[in-house]
Motif scaffolding. Sequence first.
Motif, PDB file in Angstrom:
ATOM      1  N   LYS A  13       1.016  -0.901   0.428  1.00  0.00           N
ATOM      2  CA  LYS A  13      -0.210  -0.425  -0.195  1.00  0.00           C
ATOM      3  C   LYS A  13       0.573   1.162  -0.419  1.00  0.00           C
ATOM      4  O   LYS A  13       2.385   1.192   0.460  1.00  0.00           O
ATOM      5  N   HIS A  22      -7.940  -0.533 -12.767  1.00  0.00           N
ATOM      6  CA  HIS A  22      -8.470  -1.143 -13.606  1.00  0.00           C
ATOM      7  C   HIS A  22      -8.611  -0.053 -14.734  1.00  0.00           C
ATOM      8  O   HIS A  22      -9.563   0.034 -15.811  1.00  0.00           O
ATOM      9  N   LYS A  55     -13.396  -7.487 -12.907  1.00  0.00           N
ATOM     10  CA  LYS A  55     -13.928  -7.090 -14.021  1.00  0.00           C
ATOM     11  C   LYS A  55     -13.857  -6.799 -15.311  1.00  0.00           C
ATOM     12  O   LYS A  55     -14.773  -6.589 -16.356  1.00  0.00           O
ATOM     13  N   LYS A  63       1.076   3.035  -9.375  1.00  0.00           N
ATOM     14  CA  LYS A  63       0.924   3.528  -7.692  1.00  0.00           C
ATOM     15  C   LYS A  63       2.010   4.079  -8.020  1.00  0.00           C
ATOM     16  O   LYS A  63       3.544   4.010  -8.060  1.00  0.00           O
ATOM     17  N   THR A  85     -10.405   3.299 -12.424  1.00  0.00           N
ATOM     18  CA  THR A  85     -10.880   4.168 -11.156  1.00  0.00           C
ATOM     19  C   THR A  85      -8.607   4.414 -10.799  1.00  0.00           C
ATOM     20  O   THR A  85      -8.132   4.363 -10.600  1.00  0.00           O
ATOM     21  N   ASN A  87      -7.721   6.942  -7.557  1.00  0.00           N
ATOM     22  CA  ASN A  87      -7.820   6.550  -5.912  1.00  0.00           C
ATOM     23  C   ASN A  87      -6.721   7.166  -5.388  1.00  0.00           C
ATOM     24  O   ASN A  87      -5.692   7.226  -5.532  1.00  0.00           O
TER      25      ASN A  87
HETATM   26  N1  CTP Z   1      -4.180   1.301  -2.180  1.00  0.00           N
HETATM   27  C1  CTP Z   1      -3.332   1.357  -1.935  1.00  0.00           C
HETATM   28  N2  CTP Z   1      -2.572   2.208  -1.211  1.00  0.00           N
HETATM   29  C2  CTP Z   1      -3.604   2.501  -0.493  1.00  0.00           C
HETATM   30  C3  CTP Z   1      -5.148   2.176  -0.165  1.00  0.00           C
HETATM   31  C4  CTP Z   1      -4.906   1.592  -1.219  1.00  0.00           C
HETATM   32  O1  CTP Z   1      -2.600   0.651  -3.095  1.00  0.00           O
HETATM   33  N3  CTP Z   1      -2.672   2.973   1.090  1.00  0.00           N
HETATM   34  C5  CTP Z   1      -4.681   0.185  -3.783  1.00  0.00           C
HETATM   35  C6  CTP Z   1      -5.790  -0.389  -2.875  1.00  0.00           C
HETATM   36  O2  CTP Z   1      -4.534  -1.808  -3.600  1.00  0.00           O
HETATM   37  C7  CTP Z   1      -6.443  -0.251  -4.523  1.00  0.00           C
HETATM   38  C8  CTP Z   1      -6.465   0.811  -4.976  1.00  0.00           C
HETATM   39  O3  CTP Z   1      -5.855   1.586  -4.221  1.00  0.00           O
HETATM   40  O4  CTP Z   1      -5.556  -1.324  -5.594  1.00  0.00           O
HETATM   41  C9  CTP Z   1      -8.117   0.505  -4.383  1.00  0.00           C
HETATM   42  O5  CTP Z   1      -8.154   0.406  -2.995  1.00  0.00           O
HETATM   43  P1  CTP Z   1      -9.925   0.104  -2.421  1.00  0.00           P
HETATM   44  O6  CTP Z   1     -10.739   1.727  -3.106  1.00  0.00           O
HETATM   45  O7  CTP Z   1      -9.281  -0.172  -1.191  1.00  0.00           O
HETATM   46  O8  CTP Z   1     -10.210  -0.877  -2.793  1.00  0.00           O
HETATM   47  P2  CTP Z   1     -11.167  -1.484  -4.043  1.00  0.00           P
HETATM   48  O9  CTP Z   1     -12.231  -1.918  -3.138  1.00  0.00           O
HETATM   49  O10 CTP Z   1     -10.548  -3.123  -4.111  1.00  0.00           O
HETATM   50  O11 CTP Z   1     -11.319  -0.776  -5.034  1.00  0.00           O
HETATM   51  P3  CTP Z   1     -12.412  -0.262  -6.531  1.00  0.00           P
HETATM   52  O12 CTP Z   1     -13.755  -1.140  -5.752  1.00  0.00           O
HETATM   53  O13 CTP Z   1     -12.222   0.850  -6.716  1.00  0.00           O
HETATM   54  O14 CTP Z   1     -12.256  -1.656  -6.605  1.00  0.00           O
END
Ligand code: CTP
Length: 160
Positions: A13, A22, A55, A63, A85, A87
């Motif tokens: 993370k 995605h 999906k 990242k 997506t 994040n």
């Molecule tokens: N992630 C990360 N470091 C963090 C938080 C999240 O690298 N501190 C990454 C997760 O590994 C993931 C992406 O960011 O690949 C999205 O995180 P999250 O929303 O928690 O995952 P999902 O619920 O699987 O996302 P989605 O619903 O968009 O598929």
Amino acid sequence: MNLGEPSSLTVSKIRNGTVIDHIPAGKALLVLRILGITGREGLRTAVLMNVESKKLGRKDIIKIEGRELTSDEVNVIALVAPSATINIIRNYTVYKKLKVTIPQEIRGFIRCPNPTCITNRRREGLVTRFRVVKREPLTLQCVYCGTMITQEELEDLISM
Ligand code: CTP
Ligand code: ZN
């Protein structure tokens, strides 16, 4: 949880920055080009390609530690990765989740393929502008010279 990520290729993370998830399989390097990331900036960056996705079958993930994307950058990513997506990560948690949308106009990021276009004259120092004239299939038009570009042409016109 690391659902959706490969157990055999686990990437940790990130603390602060952006996770672009995605991405259609095989398009990660194009997304990096849009963002101007070459590796020389010194940002800790992970690029996963062709990993399993519920999906999409297969997908790419990027990242980037220490960089939050601007809304302009997010919109341009939509041109090559409409399923992506974004994040935004702050203090290890997903602070914001953004869907990408194709904008009506793109400023910069793409070169005009017409060699006589005013945007290709270095001295003018103009930023390119393209209007999205069609979304399916994607068609862009140079605001300055009217040249049309298709989805396939687009990938070779992303400037670096
Ligand atoms: N992630 C990360 N470091 C963090 C938080 C999240 O690298 N501190 C990454 C997760 O590994 C993931 C992406 O960011 O690949 C999205 O995180 P999250 O929303 O928690 O995952 P999902 O619920 O699987 O996302 P989605 O619903 O968009 O598929
Ligand atoms: Zn032009």
